[in-house]
Design a protein around this motif. Structure first.
Motif, PDB file in Angstrom:
ATOM      1  N   LEU A 395       0.851  -1.188   0.000  1.00 44.00           N
ATOM      2  CA  LEU A 395       0.000   0.000   0.000  1.00 44.00           C
ATOM      3  C   LEU A 395       0.885   1.234   0.000  1.00 44.00           C
ATOM      4  CD1 LEU A 395      -1.357  -2.251   2.225  1.00 44.00           C
ATOM      5  CD2 LEU A 395      -3.265  -0.701   1.835  1.00 44.00           C
ATOM      6  N   ALA A 396       0.734   2.063  -1.018  1.00 45.27           N
ATOM      7  CA  ALA A 396       1.525   3.289  -1.153  1.00 45.27           C
ATOM      8  C   ALA A 396       0.725   4.467  -0.625  1.00 45.27           C
ATOM      9  CB  ALA A 396       1.904   3.517  -2.610  1.00 45.27           C
ATOM     10  N   PHE A 397       1.275   5.158   0.369  1.00 48.98           N
ATOM     11  CA  PHE A 397       0.615   6.297   0.997  1.00 48.98           C
ATOM     12  C   PHE A 397       1.398   7.579   0.707  1.00 48.98           C
ATOM     13  CE2 PHE A 397      -1.041   2.796   3.444  1.00 48.98           C
ATOM     14  CZ  PHE A 397      -2.331   3.187   3.783  1.00 48.98           C
ATOM     15  N   CYS A 398       0.709   8.700   0.883  1.00 52.82           N
ATOM     16  CA  CYS A 398       1.384   9.998   0.795  1.00 52.82           C
ATOM     17  C   CYS A 398       2.399  10.109   1.930  1.00 52.82           C
ATOM     18  CB  CYS A 398       0.355  11.132   0.891  1.00 52.82           C
ATOM     19  SG  CYS A 398       1.078  12.791   0.781  1.00 52.82           S
ATOM     20  N   ILE A 399       3.421  10.915   1.729  1.00 54.31           N
ATOM     21  CA  ILE A 399       4.435  11.136   2.758  1.00 54.31           C
ATOM     22  C   ILE A 399       3.891  11.907   3.948  1.00 54.31           C
ATOM     23  CG2 ILE A 399       6.319  11.098   1.080  1.00 54.31           C
ATOM     24  CD1 ILE A 399       6.385  14.148   1.210  1.00 54.31           C
ATOM     25  N   ASP A 400       2.697  12.462   3.853  1.00 53.56           N
ATOM     26  CA  ASP A 400       2.042  13.225   4.915  1.00 53.56           C
ATOM     27  C   ASP A 400       2.241  12.566   6.282  1.00 53.56           C
ATOM     28  OD1 ASP A 400      -0.294  14.064   6.671  1.00 53.56           O
ATOM     29  OD2 ASP A 400      -0.712  15.295   4.916  1.00 53.56           O
ATOM     30  N   VAL A 401       2.541  13.363   7.311  1.00 53.91           N
ATOM     31  CA  VAL A 401       2.826  12.808   8.644  1.00 53.91           C
ATOM     32  C   VAL A 401       1.638  12.034   9.206  1.00 53.91           C
ATOM     33  CG1 VAL A 401       4.535  14.574   9.209  1.00 53.91           C
ATOM     34  CG2 VAL A 401       2.135  14.966   9.790  1.00 53.91           C
ATOM     35  N   ARG A 402       0.421  12.348   8.759  1.00 50.16           N
ATOM     36  CA  ARG A 402      -0.758  11.636   9.258  1.00 50.16           C
ATOM     37  C   ARG A 402      -0.824  10.208   8.740  1.00 50.16           C
ATOM     38  NH1 ARG A 402      -4.897  16.191   7.347  1.00 50.16           N
ATOM     39  NH2 ARG A 402      -3.370  16.154   5.654  1.00 50.16           N
ATOM     40  N   SER A 403      -0.054   9.893   7.697  1.00 49.54           N
ATOM     41  CA  SER A 403      -0.034   8.529   7.172  1.00 49.54           C
ATOM     42  C   SER A 403       0.773   7.600   8.067  1.00 49.54           C
ATOM     43  CB  SER A 403       0.575   8.522   5.760  1.00 49.54           C
ATOM     44  OG  SER A 403      -0.170   9.299   4.863  1.00 49.54           O
ATOM     45  N   GLU A 404       1.747   8.142   8.793  1.00 39.30           N
ATOM     46  CA  GLU A 404       2.667   7.278   9.556  1.00 39.30           C
ATOM     47  C   GLU A 404       1.958   6.427  10.602  1.00 39.30           C
ATOM     48  OE1 GLU A 404       4.897   5.981  12.862  1.00 39.30           O
ATOM     49  OE2 GLU A 404       3.937   7.957  13.015  1.00 39.30           O
ATOM     50  N   PRO A 405       1.095   6.983  11.471  1.00 39.09           N
ATOM     51  CA  PRO A 405       0.412   6.125  12.439  1.00 39.09           C
ATOM     52  C   PRO A 405      -0.501   5.098  11.772  1.00 39.09           C
ATOM     53  CG  PRO A 405       0.258   8.437  13.078  1.00 39.09           C
ATOM     54  CD  PRO A 405       0.759   8.400  11.676  1.00 39.09           C
ATOM     55  N   PHE A 406      -1.179   5.503  10.706  1.00 37.46           N
ATOM     56  CA  PHE A 406      -2.087   4.595  10.003  1.00 37.46           C
ATOM     57  C   PHE A 406      -1.304   3.449   9.368  1.00 37.46           C
ATOM     58  CE2 PHE A 406      -5.101   3.417   6.587  1.00 37.46           C
ATOM     59  CZ  PHE A 406      -6.267   3.303   7.338  1.00 37.46           C
ATOM     60  N   ASN A 587     -15.723  24.725   7.980  1.00 41.76           N
ATOM     61  CA  ASN A 587     -14.303  24.907   8.251  1.00 41.76           C
ATOM     62  C   ASN A 587     -13.630  25.633   7.091  1.00 41.76           C
ATOM     63  OD1 ASN A 587     -11.660  24.726   9.072  1.00 41.76           O
ATOM     64  ND2 ASN A 587     -11.487  22.520   8.803  1.00 41.76           N
ATOM     65  N   PRO A 588     -13.313  26.924   7.247  1.00 43.33           N
ATOM     66  CA  PRO A 588     -12.627  27.638   6.164  1.00 43.33           C
ATOM     67  C   PRO A 588     -11.303  26.991   5.779  1.00 43.33           C
ATOM     68  CG  PRO A 588     -13.384  29.166   7.859  1.00 43.33           C
ATOM     69  CD  PRO A 588     -13.582  27.786   8.407  1.00 43.33           C
ATOM     70  N   TYR A 589     -10.693  26.262   6.736  1.00 39.95           N
ATOM     71  CA  TYR A 589      -9.393  25.647   6.485  1.00 39.95           C
ATOM     72  C   TYR A 589      -9.514  24.188   6.060  1.00 39.95           C
ATOM     73  CZ  TYR A 589      -6.909  29.706   8.155  1.00 39.95           C
ATOM     74  OH  TYR A 589      -6.404  30.978   8.282  1.00 39.95           O
ATOM     75  N   ALA A 590     -10.672  23.803   5.532  1.00 42.37           N
ATOM     76  CA  ALA A 590     -10.871  22.414   5.112  1.00 42.37           C
ATOM     77  C   ALA A 590      -9.826  21.997   4.081  1.00 42.37           C
ATOM     78  CB  ALA A 590     -12.278  22.236   4.548  1.00 42.37           C
ATOM     79  N   ALA A 591      -9.485  22.902   3.167  1.00 41.70           N
ATOM     80  CA  ALA A 591      -8.526  22.553   2.115  1.00 41.70           C
ATOM     81  C   ALA A 591      -7.150  22.247   2.697  1.00 41.70           C
ATOM     82  CB  ALA A 591      -8.414  23.694   1.095  1.00 41.70           C
ATOM     83  N   SER A 592      -6.799  22.863   3.812  1.00 41.54           N
ATOM     84  CA  SER A 592      -5.482  22.624   4.415  1.00 41.54           C
ATOM     85  C   SER A 592      -5.388  21.227   4.992  1.00 41.54           C
ATOM     86  CB  SER A 592      -5.202  23.654   5.512  1.00 41.54           C
ATOM     87  OG  SER A 592      -6.010  23.421   6.654  1.00 41.54           O
ATOM     88  N   LEU A 593      -6.540  20.615   5.328  1.00 40.42           N
ATOM     89  CA  LEU A 593      -6.537  19.257   5.850  1.00 40.42           C
ATOM     90  C   LEU A 593      -6.547  18.226   4.732  1.00 40.42           C
ATOM     91  CD1 LEU A 593      -9.015  19.604   8.857  1.00 40.42           C
ATOM     92  CD2 LEU A 593      -6.532  19.851   8.836  1.00 40.42           C
ATOM     93  N   ASP A 594      -7.051  18.599   3.555  1.00 45.71           N
ATOM     94  CA  ASP A 594      -6.984  17.681   2.414  1.00 45.71           C
ATOM     95  C   ASP A 594      -5.532  17.454   2.009  1.00 45.71           C
ATOM     96  OD1 ASP A 594      -9.562  16.857   1.913  1.00 45.71           O
ATOM     97  OD2 ASP A 594     -10.064  18.603   0.718  1.00 45.71           O
ATOM     98  N   CYS A 595      -4.860  18.501   1.635  1.00 46.63           N
ATOM     99  CA  CYS A 595      -3.437  18.397   1.317  1.00 46.63           C
ATOM    100  C   CYS A 595      -2.825  19.780   1.414  1.00 46.63           C
ATOM    101  CB  CYS A 595      -3.214  17.820  -0.077  1.00 46.63           C
ATOM    102  SG  CYS A 595      -1.450  17.666  -0.479  1.00 46.63           S
ATOM    103  N   GLY A 596      -1.850  19.929   2.312  1.00 54.15           N
ATOM    104  CA  GLY A 596      -1.216  21.222   2.513  1.00 54.15           C
ATOM    105  C   GLY A 596      -0.296  21.624   1.391  1.00 54.15           C
ATOM    106  N   ALA A 597      -0.029  20.720   0.455  1.00 58.51           N
ATOM    107  CA  ALA A 597       0.892  21.030  -0.636  1.00 58.51           C
ATOM    108  C   ALA A 597       0.185  21.243  -1.964  1.00 58.51           C
ATOM    109  CB  ALA A 597       1.917  19.901  -0.789  1.00 58.51           C
ATOM    110  N   CYS A 598      -0.958  20.570  -2.136  1.00 59.20           N
ATOM    111  CA  CYS A 598      -1.613  20.531  -3.451  1.00 59.20           C
ATOM    112  C   CYS A 598      -2.790  21.485  -3.561  1.00 59.20           C
ATOM    113  CB  CYS A 598      -2.066  19.115  -3.769  1.00 59.20           C
ATOM    114  SG  CYS A 598      -0.691  17.942  -3.943  1.00 59.20           S
ATOM    115  N   GLY A 599      -2.811  22.553  -2.788  1.00 60.35           N
ATOM    116  CA  GLY A 599      -3.890  23.515  -2.905  1.00 60.35           C
ATOM    117  C   GLY A 599      -5.234  22.929  -2.563  1.00 60.35           C
ATOM    118  N   GLY A 600      -5.272  22.028  -1.593  1.00 64.43           N
ATOM    119  CA  GLY A 600      -6.532  21.457  -1.142  1.00 64.43           C
ATOM    120  C   GLY A 600      -7.076  20.339  -2.003  1.00 64.43           C
TER     121      GLY A 600
END
Length: 874
Positions: A395-406, A587-600
């Motif tokens: 299973l290939a995951f994004c490098i995002d820190v939230r992927s590590e515990p999962f 949540n105005p910052y919903a896009a920041s939780l989707d992906c902080g690098a890819c513009g939401g």
């Protein structure tokens, strides 16, 4: 040097003294000044940004000193943050002593070393000087006796807007009045959705639209409007005239422009971003400065000229004297008996070892403690590893820190191998969902899409779906139109009131049931059909970028992704490409939780495209000739990791082989336990989570679906490291969700190209994310966005506090703070760890000057783990 504009002093050839050259020169000055700000994306396409990206040729310490002097912005962690980290055991004081000795060794001391060390150790306790000492009669008397010897000690400050030094008769600073006016005009010009009436002449540009309206602005006095009535028609000429009229010296013009950009870095950052998006607005930042500085001149004209008193500030020696008495264990009498030369040496040393230096030492000790503990974790020799050949699924995951515990929880439950790769999977695409005429980039904002991928469906099903979707969209557009219409808005509450009231009540008291009902109602009404992707190249002369891929491009992107994942052999029967996204309400910052690098942009669409490419027989045939042989029974599927609820949602599951079906069923069987454990681990970190709750899944969904929840998840808070290496390096390590993880096998990268690409792409993105969180934590008043509860979404672009603040560029308080007085995010600069021989890292530093600068100037830290498993700090 005479007081005049740089443009009037520059020697130009006769043929060059025309409007085009003058405009180019002014635009060049503005471009140079723009280094002090960073582009700001609209919040709907939120992208993490490094606020100091244009300053990396200077050291972090130099920028910290400059910001403190020019804007009174401190970018080192506060004393309270440092002491809190120390009390929690996050800082080893042995490293504080090491950093202190390094600082002392780097300075020529004119006082005894033991005296200097004693003073520094006491000052490093970070206690404040006693107020009774600072105000004591004896200290003031001593200061008067010796002050004549020290009047030459001054701090120089960069040029600030002249309006910063003038107040009106009511005592209000003109710079605040100027900011208020500029914010108003920026909101009018940049508005994307909220204004009922658009700004007249907006299509002609910001300056032209402003110039037509400013003559009628009732917020200005008659003489101020008159001053601007005959102002130049062109922005660059107006900016030039304002600078000349205020007598800004040639040597200070760029610095003066920088001061104005830093006054409202959010709005100016938005102007900078817009100027980079199209040729139509390429000079928008010049227009912004022309508007701002022209208005400044109109406001302060009666107060000109000013004395040149703003360029320096004398340093008070009161605190320097008090520091020696409090930390240096000297009495007032002992200090008064010193010779003048000795007194000056002692005061100079105290001046050098100021609060900023003390906190710098603590920060570096904090970072070194984190580095030391991470090295202990990942260089342990007593760690079991998975056997890649026996993996049931990969299973290939994004490098995002939230992927590590999962990923860690997944690996615990079976013979599963997880892989880290940038979550757009190397696909430079814009995506167009079914029934939409628009597309959006689905890749990091530092890149541009080269292909468009569309969803398609059976023609009859598509037509029916489009009709249903149009009905839903029309209802929304009608509602928004009525809100903006003067007459219709009077009737709207009577029509919509009962329904909206019911929705408010249900979402407030039964948020999960209400959200599930609304979502199911929408999905059942729309009934989105099964879709296909336009992977094949389509020739379209009207399209800005081609639709689909050529046969060669399909192979190239599949090959590139597999190599970046290190997945070129030992394929499992099932390979799952996992994008990531999130879900939250209100949540105005919903896009920041989707992906902080890819513009939401969530990564699921990209995952689906890559999986489909890797399943194509022709792609596999070509890859096999290159040594990448994908077994016939290996199947690629796509899923999305929902970070707010830690669930895996399947997006694309083609026909499975028998072995792949076994793997799929195994993942489905363990997923409830994986989700439960991942949620329990993650939710326990949230301040308002009740640990006694027996159902973490239900609580996670409540956080995601409750519109009053200001902290649906922590996002990427506490990120601290980017580890580039094989999964075996970090396997079975609890990295606490603080590490970006990217697979890399140096044995398959003889040329170093893979490592260079990882550093240039994901390395840049992770640094931006890290410094976005860092800045929002250490200087929330300047780089953050304040409390979510009091934010105002403005102009469809971003948030403000109130109705006339800067456009806030950073993260809200709730993204980085545990409470009003306790930080959750640890403000540490990113540690990049590379698993490779030393010569690989040396080659990288030699070939990549930008990365070398970041390391040398302290914007990132670097370590490596060589082939023998030894750790080395660079």
């Amino acid at each position: 040097m005479s007081v005049t504009s740089v443009l009037t002093k520059r020697k130009l050839k006769k043929k060059d003294t025309n409007k085009d050259v003058q405009q180019r020169d002014m635009n060049d000055l503005v471009e140079s000044a723009s280094r002090v700000i960073a582009p700001l994306w609209p919040i709907s396409t939120f992208a993490a940004r490094n606020p100091w990206m244009g300053l990396e040729k200077q050291s972090f310490e130099q920028v910290a000193s400059w910001l403190k002097n020019t804007r009174d912005v401190d970018i080192y962690p506060s004393a309270s943050m440092i002491l809190s980290a120390k009390n929690k055991g996050e800082i080893d004081e042995a490293f504080v002593n090491i950093e202190l000795q390094r600082w002392l060794d780097s300075h020529s001391l004119h006082i005894p070393r033991d005296v200097a060390e004693r003073f520094c150790r006491a000052a490093l306790k970070l206690d404040t000087l006693p107020s009774n000492l600072l105000s004591s009669h004896e200290l003031k008397k001593l200061e008067e006796e010796i002050s004549g010897l020290h009047t030459d000690r001054v701090e120089n400050f960069s040029m600030q807007p002249i309006s910063s030094y003038i107040e009106n008769q009511e005592g209000e600073g003109f710079v605040h009045i100027l900011d208020h006016h500029v914010i108003k005009w920026c909101k009018l010009y940049l508005d994307e959705s909220q204004a009922g009436w658009t700004m007249p002449n907006r299509e002609k540009g910001f300056y032209h639209a402003w110039h037509r309206l400013i003559q009628h602005d009732p917020a200005l006095r008659k003489n101020q409007r008159q001053c601007l009535k005959n102002w130049p028609q062109e922005a660059h000429m107006a900016l030039k005239q304002a600078l000349i009229s205020m007598e800004i010296p040639e040597s200070e013009i760029q610095t003066y422009l920088e001061g104005h950009l830093l006054s409202l870095p959010g709005w100016s950052g938005m102007m900078l971003w817009r100027s980079q998006q199209s040729s139509h607005e390429h000079a928008l930042l010049t227009e912004y400065l022309a508007v701002r500085i022209s208005m400044e001149y109109a406001l302060i004209k009666p107060y000109l000229p000013l004395n040149n008193k703003r360029l320096e500030k004398k340093v008070s020696i009161t605190s320097l004297l008090a520091s020696w008495i409090h930390w240096g264990d000297l009495s007032i009498e002992e200090f008064s008996q010193m010779s003048p030369a000795k007194q000056n040496e002692y005061l100079t040393f105290a001046y050098q070892f100021d609060e900023r230096v003390r906190r710098k030492i603590w920060l570096e000790a904090w970072e070194q403690t984190n580095t030391d503990r991470l090295s202990e974790k990942i260089t342990s020799k007593h760690r079991a590893t998975n056997n890649k050949k026996s993996a049931l699924a990969q299973l290939a995951f994004c490098i995002d820190v939230r992927s590590e515990p999962f990923r860690r929880q997944l690996e615990k439950e079976g013979p599963l191998e997880t892989i880290g790769i940038a979550g757009f999977f190397g696909l430079p695409i814009a995506t167009s969902e079914l029934g939409s005429n628009h597309s959006h980039p689905s890749l990091p904002v530092i890149l541009k899409p080269n292909h468009k991928i569309k969803e398609s469906a059976d023609e009859n099903e598509l037509k029916s779906y489009q009709q249903r979707k149009q009905a839903v969209d029309s209802l929304g557009r009608t509602f928004n139109t009525m809100k903006q219409n003067v007459l219709a808005s009077l009737l709207l509450p009577e029509i919509s009131g009962p329904w909206l009231s019911l929705r408010m009540v249900t979402r407030s008291f039964v948020p999960r049931k209400a959200d599930r009902f609304i979502r199911n109602l929408r999905e059942n009404w729309l009934r989105k059909p099964d879709t296909k992707l336009s992977l094949n190249y389509v020739h379209d002369q009207e399209a800005e970028i081609p639709v689909g891929f050529s046969e060669e491009e399909k192979v190239n992107y599949a090959r590139q992704a597999l190599k970046m994942m290190g997945l070129t052999e030992n394929f499992a029967p099932l390979v799952v490409i996992c994008g990531h996204g999130s879900q939250s309400i209100n949540n105005p910052y919903a896009a920041s939780l989707d992906c902080g690098a890819c513009g939401g942009a969530a990564g699921g669409f990209n995952a689906r495209v890559l999986a489909a490419l890797c399943n194509l027989p022709k792609v596999r045939e070509v890859l096999a000739t290159e040594g990448i042989e994908i077994p016939a029974d290996t199947v690629f599927a796509a899923a999305q990791h929902q970070t707010t609820v830690d669930e895996l949602h399947w997006l694309y599951v083609p026909e499975l082989s028998e072995a792949a079906k076994e793997a799929f069923d195994r993942i489905e069987a363990i997923m409830p336990k994986v989700s439960h454990n991942a949620n329990a681990e993650r939710l326990a970190q949230l301040p308002n989570f009740q640990s006694k709750l027996k159902n973490p899944k239900a609580e996670a969904h409540r956080f995601a679906e409750d519109w009053s929840e200001i902290r649906p998840e922590w996002g990427l808070a506490r990120n601290a490291s980017f580890i580039i290496g094989q999964r075996e390096l970090t396997q079975n390590c609890d990295l606490e969700g603080r590490a970006f993880l990217h697979n890399y096998d140096w044995k398959q990268d003889e040329s170093g190209e893979l490592l260079a690409n990882i550093i240039a792409g994901p390395g840049t993105v992770t640094q931006w994310i890290n410094l976005q969180y860092y800045a929002s934590t250490v200087a929330p008043h300047y780089y953050g966005s304040g409390n979510k509860v009091t934010q105002t979404v403005t102009a469809g672009l971003g948030v403000m506090q109130g109705n006339a603040s800067d456009l806030l560029a950073g993260l809200p308080w709730q993204s980085v703070m545990q409470s009003d007085h306790e930080a959750y995010h640890s403000p540490l600069r990113l540690l990049i760890v590379i698993q490779a021989p030393r010569k690989y890292v040396e080659r990288l530093l030699n070939n990549d000057s930008a990365f070398r600068e970041k390391v040398q100037n302290g914007w990132v830290r670097l370590a490596s783990v060589n082939q023998e498993g030894r750790w080395e700090n660079w």
